[in-house]
Design an enzyme around this catalytic site. Structure first.
Site, PDB file in Angstrom:
ATOM      1  N   ASP A  12       3.210 -12.708   2.716  1.00  0.00           N
ATOM      2  CA  ASP A  12       3.045 -11.192   3.051  1.00  0.00           C
ATOM      3  C   ASP A  12       2.306 -10.411   2.052  1.00  0.00           C
ATOM      4  OD1 ASP A  12       3.985  -8.705   4.337  1.00  0.00           O
ATOM      5  OD2 ASP A  12       5.220  -8.741   2.739  1.00  0.00           O
ATOM      6  N   ASP A  14       2.272  -6.273   1.731  1.00  0.00           N
ATOM      7  CA  ASP A  14       3.096  -5.083   1.357  1.00  0.00           C
ATOM      8  C   ASP A  14       4.389  -5.604   0.805  1.00  0.00           C
ATOM      9  OD1 ASP A  14       1.506  -2.894   1.675  1.00  0.00           O
ATOM     10  OD2 ASP A  14       2.081  -2.218   3.408  1.00  0.00           O
TER      11      ASP A  14
END
Ligand SMILES: [Mg+2]
Length: 254
Positions: A12, A14
């Protein structure tokens, strides 16, 4: 033993590789570069490629073996596009038109103290549906949010929309399953079931013995929840990008 051939690590962006919305640190770039000598690496984020370039640098397509933007609706391998999908193509013009007509018709029956403009926002992977209209001011937005808490406007709409479009057949006989999900203060989203981060796995599932995923929002309701719990993936939860670095050092001595 993990090798570049048999192991893929997906990240991922963020909160996992960067502070949310900010750029990755030099240390993170160094760790990922060292990691890439040992395993295949990729990113899967909800943002588009433009935002991923802002956070991970202009060379993001060269620095990762796989880049999945918008949860994989835009997919790249070694810098080349390997897949492109959109809400419009998935539904087809006829079903998309029906959904938009139904939205405008239902919204016209909803009584609200105030209405503004832009009730349907068309995006690549979804429709964003907003009963008050997205062009409302900050105060009007807050007002609607409070009104909605009491009168459950969006909840009732989501129920109606799900009954009609949750599972249906297009005129040319294709099965479509849409999910309607309340997010933020004023709107709800319509998108196909399964168009979360697991969408990207179709491009890699048959090619690697081990697929690892690192994400920070792995609890129920978070945008990493589905892929973290997918049986094709071994998931790791991190609390920050520093935590990601710590685990990678532990696992791969990078
Ligand atoms: Mg995250």
């Amino acid at each position: 033993m993990a090798t570049r051939e048999n192991t893929l690590i997906l990240f991922d962006v963020d909160g996992t590789l960067t502070v949310p919305r900010l750029a990755a640190t030099q240390e993170m770039h160094d760790v990922l570069k060292a990691l890439r000598d040992k395993v295949t690496i990729g990113i899967v984020g909800g943002s588009d490629l433009v935002k991923q370039v802002e956070q991970l640098g202009a060379s993001v397509l060269a620095d990762f073996d796989f880049v999945f933007a918008e949860n994989g609706l835009a997919a790249y391998e070694k810098g080349q596009s390997i897949g492109e999908q959109s809400f419009k193509d998935h539904l087809g013009e006829e079903a998309l038109g029906e959904l938009i007509d139904f939205t405008l018709s239902e919204f016209s029956k909803v009584k609200l103290p105030k209405k503004r403009g832009t009730f349907v926002e068309y995006r690549k992977g979804m429709l964003n549906l907003c009963p008050i209209g997205r062009s409302c001011s900050q105060d009007e937005r807050r007002e609607f949010f409070e009104y909605d808490k009491i009168h459950k406007i969006r909840e009732a709409l989501v129920e109606k929309f799900t009954a009609k479009f949750g599972s249906f057949q297009t005129a040319d006989g294709r099965q479509i399953n849409l999910k309607f999900s309340i997010g933020g203060e004023i709107s709800f989203d319509a998108f196909p079931v399964g168009w979360d981060k697991t969408f990207c796995l179709q491009y890699v599932e048959k090619r690697f013995e081990n697929i690892l995923f690192f994400g920070d929002k792995t609890a129920k309701g978070g945008n990493d929840f589905e892929i973290y719990n997918d049986p094709r993936v071994k998931g790791y939860t991190v609390v920050s990008y520093q935590d990601t670095i710590r685990i990678l050092k532990e696992l791969y001595n990078v």
